[in-house]
Enzyme design. Sequence first.
Site, PDB file in Angstrom:
ATOM      1  N   SER A 144       0.506  -1.437   0.024  1.00  0.00           N
ATOM      2  CA  SER A 144       0.037  -0.004  -0.114  1.00  0.00           C
ATOM      3  C   SER A 144       0.630   1.316  -0.031  1.00  0.00           C
ATOM      4  O   SER A 144       1.776   1.564   1.185  1.00  0.00           O
ATOM      5  CB  SER A 144      -0.919  -0.190   1.418  1.00  0.00           C
ATOM      6  OG  SER A 144      -1.675   1.280   1.399  1.00  0.00           O
ATOM      7  N   GLY A 145       0.627   2.706  -0.803  1.00  0.00           N
ATOM      8  CA  GLY A 145       1.294   3.004  -1.105  1.00  0.00           C
ATOM      9  C   GLY A 145       2.538   3.465  -2.395  1.00  0.00           C
ATOM     10  O   GLY A 145       3.151   4.278  -2.910  1.00  0.00           O
ATOM     11  N   THR A 190      -2.233   2.371  -8.197  1.00  0.00           N
ATOM     12  CA  THR A 190      -3.559   2.625  -8.417  1.00  0.00           C
ATOM     13  C   THR A 190      -2.668   3.694  -9.818  1.00  0.00           C
ATOM     14  O   THR A 190      -3.145   4.015 -10.706  1.00  0.00           O
ATOM     15  CB  THR A 190      -4.128   3.352  -7.772  1.00  0.00           C
ATOM     16  OG1 THR A 190      -3.963   3.582  -6.512  1.00  0.00           O
ATOM     17  CG2 THR A 190      -5.565   4.092  -8.464  1.00  0.00           C
ATOM     18  N   ASN A 232      -1.017   5.738   2.610  1.00  0.00           N
ATOM     19  CA  ASN A 232      -0.990   6.226   1.715  1.00  0.00           C
ATOM     20  C   ASN A 232      -2.623   7.263   1.756  1.00  0.00           C
ATOM     21  O   ASN A 232      -3.810   6.649   2.330  1.00  0.00           O
ATOM     22  CB  ASN A 232      -1.784   4.981   0.621  1.00  0.00           C
ATOM     23  CG  ASN A 232      -1.820   4.801  -0.729  1.00  0.00           C
ATOM     24  OD1 ASN A 232      -1.739   7.013  -1.070  1.00  0.00           O
ATOM     25  ND2 ASN A 232      -1.918   4.166  -1.511  1.00  0.00           N
ATOM     26  N   SER A 287      -5.068   5.105  -1.116  1.00  0.00           N
ATOM     27  CA  SER A 287      -5.264   3.226  -0.781  1.00  0.00           C
ATOM     28  C   SER A 287      -6.398   3.371  -0.931  1.00  0.00           C
ATOM     29  O   SER A 287      -8.068   3.449  -1.018  1.00  0.00           O
ATOM     30  CB  SER A 287      -5.090   3.500   1.104  1.00  0.00           C
ATOM     31  OG  SER A 287      -5.034   1.948   0.708  1.00  0.00           O
ATOM     32  N   SER A 288      -6.047   1.702  -2.384  1.00  0.00           N
ATOM     33  CA  SER A 288      -7.734   1.337  -3.114  1.00  0.00           C
ATOM     34  C   SER A 288      -7.693   0.126  -1.985  1.00  0.00           C
ATOM     35  O   SER A 288      -7.019  -0.509  -1.452  1.00  0.00           O
ATOM     36  CB  SER A 288      -7.383   0.464  -4.648  1.00  0.00           C
ATOM     37  OG  SER A 288      -6.698   1.892  -5.104  1.00  0.00           O
ATOM     38  N   GLY A 341      -2.041  -4.446  -2.238  1.00  0.00           N
ATOM     39  CA  GLY A 341      -0.685  -5.041  -1.779  1.00  0.00           C
ATOM     40  C   GLY A 341      -0.359  -5.676  -0.384  1.00  0.00           C
ATOM     41  O   GLY A 341      -1.621  -5.439   0.262  1.00  0.00           O
ATOM     42  N   GLU A 346       0.389  -6.057   2.870  1.00  0.00           N
ATOM     43  CA  GLU A 346       0.065  -5.659   4.548  1.00  0.00           C
ATOM     44  C   GLU A 346       0.609  -5.837   5.435  1.00  0.00           C
ATOM     45  O   GLU A 346       0.213  -7.023   5.396  1.00  0.00           O
ATOM     46  CB  GLU A 346      -1.605  -4.488   4.361  1.00  0.00           C
ATOM     47  CG  GLU A 346      -1.379  -3.944   3.330  1.00  0.00           C
ATOM     48  CD  GLU A 346      -3.552  -3.236   3.512  1.00  0.00           C
ATOM     49  OE1 GLU A 346      -3.996  -4.036   4.496  1.00  0.00           O
ATOM     50  OE2 GLU A 346      -3.418  -2.582   3.092  1.00  0.00           O
TER      51      GLU A 346
END
Length: 1077
Positions: A107-108, A112, A157, A160-161, A387, A389
């Site tokens: 994440s981050g 995306t 992030n 973040s998705s 991603g 985590e």
Amino acid sequence: MEVKTSLLDNMIGVGDMVLLEPLSEDSFLENLRNRFDHSEIYTYIGSVVISVNPYRSLPIYTSDKVEEYRNRNFYELSPHIYALADEAYHSLRDQDKDQCILITGESGAGKTEASKLVMSYVAAVCGKGQEVNKVKEQLLQSNPVLEAFGNAKTVRNDNSSRFGKYMDIEFDFKGDPLGGVISNYLLEKSRVVKQPRGERNFHIFYQLLSGASDDTLKKLKLHRDFSKYNYLSLDSAVVNGLDDATNFRTVRNAMQIVGFMEDEVQSVLELVAAVLKLGNIEFKPESRCNGTDESRIKDKNDLKEMCELLGIEQSVLERAFSYRTVEAKMEKVSTTLNVAQAYYARDALAKNLYSRLFTWLVTRINESIKAQTKTRHKVMGVLDIYGFEIFEDNSFEQFIINYCNEKLQQIFIELTLREEQEEYVREGIEWTNIEYFNNAIICDLIENNQNGILAMLDEECLRPGTVTDETFLDKLNTVCAEHQHFESRLSKNSKFLNDHSLPHSCFRIQHYAGKVLYRVEGFVDKNNDLLYRDLSQAMFKANHSLIKQLFPEGNPAKVNLKRPPTAGFQFRASVGTLMKNLQTKNPNYIRCIKPNDKKAPHIFTESLVRHQVRYLGLMENVRVRRAGYAFRQAYEPCLERYKMLCKQTWPHWRGPAREGVEVLMANLQVPAEEFSYGRSKIFIRNPRTLFFLEERRRQCLQDLATLIQKIYRGWKCRSHFLLLKKSQIVVAAWYRRYAQQKKYQRIKSATTVVQSYTRGWQARKLLRELKYQKRCEEAATTIAAYWHGTQVRREYRKFFRANAGKKIYNFTIQRIMQKYFLGLKSSLPSMSPIDKTWPTRPYLFLDGVHTELRRIFHLWRCKKYRSQFTEEKKAVYEEKLEASEIFKDKKALYPSSVSQPFKGDYLEISKNPKYQKLNSTVDEKVLLADVVNKINRANGKGTARIFLLTKKSVVLADQKTGQVKASVPLPDLSSVSVSTQSDGFFALKLKEGSASAVKGDFLLSSEHLIEIITKLHRIGATDQEQLNIDISDEFLVQFKQDKVCVKFIQGAPKNGNSVSCKRKNNRLLEVSVPTTA
């Protein structure tokens, strides 16, 4: 000629990690750092792209960059995400291979943004046209909608998705997009009701409250203040760099472009508002008479507003929050819910409502962007999924996310090795086995149908009896205790005496990315994902069209007693479908790396990047690529790049490219074990061999550059000499031309002078002859004229002497008159009628003519002056003229009135609201309105009255009240008497026997005496009955039955310069007028 660069030219560090020498983890990180510090965020591992998030905008995504990478070989330019997108697009279009682009990372790391760049590049390079552009715009605009509803700010992030997204973009045979299909995976719906510290809810809640208009918020019964809603965290409500208001307008526009109708958008916003209202519903405990606990809603206002938004009866939803109905076969049992269960039901409804809304949005977008044709399509898939985590507190969501990443890592390893092996087989190269870590054992630990963690979790959820998170952990300890990648306090792999970091309610899995500690609290509830049937049925009863679609199981006619599948089961099935889909396509990989945890530019945290390099398996990927051959290249570009190293191949090789490469390698004496020849490519085993070729090429280029410089300098000097020689010839030619021109000009000038002198002499000679001839002719004519004159005079002399005096006199008079009129024309006076100047008379006999001309000129001048007047001005002058005829030299007041214009309506009676009533009583047009003093015979004092004059009557009215005191028709007036003095007194005398004469005559005083008398006289003249004007210092006035004499005398000024009137006796009123100087 187009100049082509290469991956190896002017490179910062090493652009392809396969060529890194020496290869180690430290050199790998140092190369990444070096490129990151120089804003080179992309690096290759063969065909895999490593992307390091710069956390800032870089000027490498312009339209010029798109054109630069368009239709270029993958290794032809420096590493870029556009190169991978172009390679995938052309493989799909030209080779008819379905493609998939797998974007992974934690994440981050920028997954995306990477997916957006891929889609924007494909949209830019594919075909054009109105329909194609519409499809491209819809595909691109689906991103803002899904980001608003599926992305949130986390500690790692800001965007973040919180869901997985896989988009299949469908193309026709020309490579033009036809549409797409989006699949979503595991929305993190628990974020709707609770967010960790430093994070916030999904973007759409904040965008709606910040960007919606006041009218929209009023319709949705919302307020802009975030603090009014329990589901919104306040510590991170505002994010730097995110403009929620602007983003909300972007989302609304994107929904319109994708194809949402206005009523659909309104319905979506109503459901979002309902979720916020749902979070504000709070419960309080109550005890029933039978001793059981139940819950009641504290404040029903939010419940009421939510029910109004969704069209649900408040009592139905209120009961669903208080009771739960359990159906078993033919029996129904209703139980009350305590406060904790009520809060669970509320949060479950909020999570299901938002999750189902998100699924509906994806379905609705798919309906708009799906391909319309039924023919076979080429497909490019783009996977943007959460991603790996590792948080301080990892729960069921992190477990599912990390399981998905394990599956992606597994398929990455399998497809990478398969691609490597297929290329060797395709090129006829001997294949050697490569050792690598296979994470299939970890995937089996999680997804095995008998003893996998997900299977045991489902079994525990379906088991009758008491089911808790602790019983689930006990089962894991029993079944997975001996698994080498599973640890808990009771497993054989844990070091109970030494490892105190493993709590009792947790278990640890050693993923490919590292060890992750999971807390079992909430695993069972989140896997069950139960929504009470009462709430589903209450939602189905709503009048809201969208709610009925989201809760079909609430339909009483379709009651299904079968337990719905668990969240883990659904996700495992979705991941399995995804993996099968990916294995049918040609993979392209983008591995995203986060350089630091601060989300700041220019910071490269080595420990963090090292950890990501390890769990992404990037070093293994490099070793896999290098285990066989580190570098491969087609024969044509290889020969084109290195042909200058061999005399036989330089500058042109006439045969096949492979033979040219063989001659080149033999000439360079490269050991045979360092390379192999494939069918279309040459394979180089060791990077040192490639660097040897590059070094030789660099030296050769230097020699070639020196040779080119030598040849260029010689050519330049020769060209300069030839240019000087040519210039000298040109200069000499021009000089000779110039000298001849000057010589010719001198000869021509001299010839012209000689010719001019000759022609002048001839002309003068001819002129003298012509003049002599003319003088002879003139002399003969003159002599003849004199002779004829003499003859005539001699013949007519006797007649001329008789009339000579009269003719001379007439001629002289005629000349004098002519001179007089011309002189008079130039000395006429001005056109002003009051100008009395006139030129003096030159001769006495012109006296009569002079006087008559002056009179005629004055009349003409007056006529011209009068022609300039308007009708209104003419009327004014006519009144002035009539006043002059009446009063000039007769009344002393007249000269002072000449300069004052006759205004008429001094009171503005038609405009003044004070006299509106009085104006309405008068039928005719008011010609004069003024304030006069009516003289009282008793004491000689005056009383103010309003004096109105119309064409038919004279009206006297009270000044204060406007009440009419007297109205005298003009035919009843016999005469008007005034004095010769400078006073304003006048008497209106009435005819004897008339109706108005009952009260007698009127003695009045006014400052506008001249104007009043003049207008009275003009009106009488128009009625053909002349009004008499009596001007005398003594006259009689009839007061009722008595006649009173009014006498005017001149006296010394008293009380200023005003006129005074006194009664002397019953028959005499004396008016004293001040003497004027």
